[in-house]
Scaffold this motif. Structure first.
Motif, mmCIF file in Angstrom:
data_model
loop_
_atom_site.group_PDB
_atom_site.id
_atom_site.type_symbol
_atom_site.label_atom_id
_atom_site.label_comp_id
_atom_site.label_asym_id
_atom_site.label_seq_id
_atom_site.Cartn_x
_atom_site.Cartn_y
_atom_site.Cartn_z
ATOM 1 N N GLY A 1 0.375 -1.010 -0.411
ATOM 2 C CA GLY A 1 0.256 0.167 0.153
ATOM 3 C C GLY A 1 1.018 1.635 -0.090
ATOM 4 N N ARG A 2 2.287 1.194 -0.216
ATOM 5 C CA ARG A 2 2.876 1.990 -0.418
ATOM 6 C C ARG A 2 2.413 3.665 -1.311
ATOM 7 N NH1 ARG A 2 9.161 1.361 -0.626
ATOM 8 N NH2 ARG A 2 8.326 -0.290 1.492
ATOM 9 N N PRO A 3 2.083 3.040 -2.325
ATOM 10 C CA PRO A 3 1.927 4.253 -3.819
ATOM 11 C C PRO A 3 0.607 4.640 -2.862
ATOM 12 C CG PRO A 3 2.585 2.086 -4.648
ATOM 13 C CD PRO A 3 2.234 1.959 -2.911
ATOM 14 N N TRP A 4 -0.208 3.760 -2.607
ATOM 15 C CA TRP A 4 -2.018 4.645 -1.406
ATOM 16 C C TRP A 4 -1.841 5.758 -0.781
ATOM 17 C CZ3 TRP A 4 -4.565 4.974 -5.734
ATOM 18 C CH2 TRP A 4 -4.755 3.515 -6.815
ATOM 19 N N ARG A 5 -0.431 5.340 0.403
ATOM 20 C CA ARG A 5 -0.435 5.655 1.401
ATOM 21 C C ARG A 5 0.350 7.462 0.572
ATOM 22 N NH1 ARG A 5 2.398 1.788 3.638
ATOM 23 N NH2 ARG A 5 4.289 2.604 3.186
ATOM 24 N N ARG A 6 1.343 7.059 -0.009
ATOM 25 C CA ARG A 6 1.406 8.344 -0.839
ATOM 26 C C ARG A 6 0.216 9.138 -1.005
ATOM 27 N NH1 ARG A 6 6.703 5.953 -3.860
ATOM 28 N NH2 ARG A 6 8.266 5.743 -2.300
ATOM 29 N N TYR A 7 -0.553 8.130 -2.254
ATOM 30 C CA TYR A 7 -1.782 9.098 -3.031
ATOM 31 C C TYR A 7 -2.821 9.966 -1.965
ATOM 32 C CZ TYR A 7 -5.559 9.331 -6.278
ATOM 33 O OH TYR A 7 -6.803 9.341 -6.998
ATOM 34 N N ALA A 8 -3.138 9.076 -1.495
ATOM 35 C CA ALA A 8 -4.287 9.859 0.032
ATOM 36 C C ALA A 8 -2.674 11.103 1.102
ATOM 37 C CB ALA A 8 -3.796 8.603 0.963
ATOM 38 N N ALA A 9 -1.903 10.631 1.348
ATOM 39 C CA ALA A 9 -1.406 12.217 1.687
ATOM 40 C C ALA A 9 -1.611 13.207 1.177
ATOM 41 C CB ALA A 9 0.046 11.675 1.797
ATOM 42 N N TRP A 10 -1.488 13.160 -0.768
ATOM 43 C CA TRP A 10 -1.287 14.204 -1.925
ATOM 44 C C TRP A 10 -2.567 14.830 -2.140
ATOM 45 C CZ3 TRP A 10 1.873 17.229 -4.276
ATOM 46 C CH2 TRP A 10 3.531 16.421 -4.378
ATOM 47 N N GLN A 11 -3.893 13.338 -1.932
ATOM 48 C CA GLN A 11 -5.419 13.772 -1.893
ATOM 49 C C GLN A 11 -5.800 14.789 -0.635
ATOM 50 O OE1 GLN A 11 -8.417 11.473 -3.022
ATOM 51 N NE2 GLN A 11 -9.732 11.980 -0.746
ATOM 52 N N SER A 12 -5.106 14.291 0.419
ATOM 53 C CA SER A 12 -5.327 15.668 1.832
ATOM 54 C C SER A 12 -4.468 17.071 1.222
ATOM 55 C CB SER A 12 -5.239 15.129 2.790
ATOM 56 O OG SER A 12 -5.716 13.667 3.012
ATOM 57 N N GLY A 13 -3.611 15.958 1.080
ATOM 58 C CA GLY A 13 -3.113 18.101 0.679
ATOM 59 C C GLY A 13 -3.709 19.064 0.047
ATOM 60 N N ILE A 14 -3.649 18.055 -1.418
ATOM 61 C CA ILE A 14 -4.148 19.315 -2.558
ATOM 62 C C ILE A 14 -5.520 19.272 -2.635
ATOM 63 C CG2 ILE A 14 -4.999 18.640 -4.434
ATOM 64 C CD1 ILE A 14 -3.215 16.826 -5.621
ATOM 65 N N CYS A 15 -6.608 18.913 -1.388
ATOM 66 C CA CYS A 15 -7.771 19.564 -0.908
ATOM 67 C C CYS A 15 -8.104 20.807 -0.271
ATOM 68 C CB CYS A 15 -8.841 17.954 -1.125
ATOM 69 S SG CYS A 15 -9.157 17.067 -1.925
ATOM 70 N N ALA A 16 -6.744 20.296 0.561
ATOM 71 C CA ALA A 16 -6.817 21.060 2.042
ATOM 72 C C ALA A 16 -6.080 22.444 0.778
ATOM 73 C CB ALA A 16 -5.730 21.269 3.376
ATOM 74 N N ALA A 17 -5.255 22.884 0.501
ATOM 75 C CA ALA A 17 -4.454 23.760 -0.496
ATOM 76 C C ALA A 17 -5.397 24.325 -1.298
ATOM 77 C CB ALA A 17 -3.301 23.380 -0.866
ATOM 78 N N GLY A 18 -6.222 23.401 -1.881
ATOM 79 C CA GLY A 18 -7.063 24.440 -3.039
ATOM 80 C C GLY A 18 -8.548 24.793 -2.233
ATOM 81 N N PHE A 19 -8.924 24.694 -1.326
ATOM 82 C CA PHE A 19 -10.020 25.132 -0.778
ATOM 83 C C PHE A 19 -9.163 26.562 0.263
ATOM 84 C CE2 PHE A 19 -12.799 25.891 3.313
ATOM 85 C CZ PHE A 19 -13.747 26.162 2.675
ATOM 86 N N VAL A 20 -7.952 26.294 0.697
ATOM 87 C CA VAL A 20 -7.863 27.518 0.830
ATOM 88 C C VAL A 20 -7.179 29.016 -0.096
ATOM 89 C CG1 VAL A 20 -5.394 28.623 2.502
ATOM 90 C CG2 VAL A 20 -6.305 26.136 3.197
ATOM 91 N N LEU A 21 -6.632 27.950 -0.827
ATOM 92 C CA LEU A 21 -6.697 28.817 -1.821
ATOM 93 C C LEU A 21 -7.783 29.803 -2.181
ATOM 94 C CD1 LEU A 21 -3.558 27.541 -4.273
ATOM 95 C CD2 LEU A 21 -3.990 29.540 -2.439
ATOM 96 N N VAL A 22 -9.320 28.828 -2.668
ATOM 97 C CA VAL A 22 -10.496 28.886 -3.698
ATOM 98 C C VAL A 22 -11.261 30.492 -1.951
ATOM 99 C CG1 VAL A 22 -12.570 28.491 -3.676
ATOM 100 C CG2 VAL A 22 -11.214 27.387 -4.985
#
Length: 349
Positions: free
Chosen positions: A137-158
């Motif tokens: 599951g290592r690739p999906w751990r990274r995927y999960a981290a990126w998803q959380s980060g991108i969603c949080a950063a994107g919402f703050v920017l909006v």
């Protein structure tokens, strides 16, 4: 903006669905172990489940010191009195000490944690379904981290663009930031939960094994000189040791290694009765994404006990739960638990 919000929502929902599906697949792919009696588990296996390579190292050193094969004196110097080993882990202790010219306890502890014989304990546990391989599951751990980060950063920017007037909606239209808020929360929460699940190394069966073994040896956890020091450390922590000198030296080494690995990542162990801690402050059941393909313990551990490393700063053992990433030896695992390892929680599957 009318079509952008639904599009963003659709993309995040699809990504979250994929992430959940892959997380479930990884968890279900773990072998299902057979129920065993407490006598079917080796002491080193239980120590590994409860506290990772660090706990195994501490237990082995304590046991060999108790029966006179090792001597530990100030300032944290270890010497051999009888070069006798009864199993591969104890052989690893003697071999590691031979490669530690100054006999420094912290150096010896790191060498033992990285020794193939100790790392192999984790491999055996993974094959039996008591632990989850850090590569799973290592690739999906990274995927999960990126998803959380991108969603949080994107919402703050909006939100910022909305507040500054860079993004405006038509009269009577719901603000764009409000339209994407549910999707952003979905992406953040799904990513965080999936990453946490995929970071756990000790499965429910592993937690149960520690609990069963601990219950069977409950009477042996009385801290007196007649009990096995290795058993006390494996099932509890170095704090239970009667020998003040050895206890103080091991505790000092654990704290120093925890401090050295504080900047690295965390190991979810099997104990739930105390906090997960710095004992593996550099070796976590929670596996950093840069962890080596061939090792379980790594550069950082969560926990609350002693810290340390399967490398310069990883895999500590001691009294808590934690885990990490890269060791320089044959593959295996790292975990840590608190001073009581029978509970049900630090590393469920």
């Amino acid at each position: 903006m009318n079509m952008l919000a639904p599009l963003v929502t659709l993309v995040i929902a699809a990504s979250s669905l994929l992430l959940v599906a892959r997380t479930v697949h990884v968890v279900r792919a773990t072998p299902r172990p057979k129920r065993r009696k407490a006598t079917a588990y080796e002491l080193w296996e239980i120590a590994f489940l409860a506290g990772g390579p660090a706990r195994v190292a501490d237990a082995a050193i304590a046991g060999m010191h108790q029966d006179g094969r090792l001597a530990v004196g100030g300032p944290g110097v270890v010497s051999v009195r009888q070069a006798v080993a009864y199993d591969p882990v104890e052989t690893a202790v003697l071999d590691s000490l031979a490669r530690t010219p100054d006999g420094a306890l912290d150096t010896l502890r790191r060498h033992v944690m990285r020794a193939p014989a100790v790392q192999a304990v984790g491999d055996r546990l993974a094959k039996r379904g008591l632990m989850r391989n850090p590569r799973a599951g290592r690739p999906w751990r990274r995927y999960a981290a990126w998803q959380s980060g991108i969603c949080a950063a994107g919402f703050v920017l909006v939100l910022l663009f909305t507040l500054t007037g860079a993004i405006t909606g038509a009269n009577g239209e719901t603000p764009f930031v409000v339209q994407v808020l549910p999707a952003a929360l979905l992406g953040i929460v799904t990513g965080a939960v999936c990453r946490k699940v995929l970071s756990r190394r000790v499965t429910r069966a592993g937690v149960s094994a520690v609990r069963t073994f601990r219950t069977a040896h409950k009477a042996d956890l009385v801290s007196d000189a007649t009990q096995s020091a290795a058993l006390l450390v494996a099932l509890g922590s170095t704090a239970l040791l009667v020998d003040d000198v050895l206890r103080d030296h091991l505790t000092e080494v654990q704290h120093s290694m925890a401090g050295a690995g504080a900047s690295a990542a965390p190991y979810s162990g099997s104990s739930s009765t105390t906090s997960t801690g710095s004992s593996n402050a550099s070796c976590g059941w929670n596996v950093p994404d840069d962890s080596s393909d061939t090792a379980w313990c790594g550069s950082s551990c969560g926990g609350s006990g002693s810290g340390s490393g399967c490398g310069s700063s990883s895999c500590g053992g001691g009294s808590s739960c934690g885990g990490g990433s890269s060791c320089g030896s044959s593959g295996s695992s790292c975990s840590s638990s608190s001073s009581s390892c029978g509970g049900g929680g630090c590393g469920g599957s």
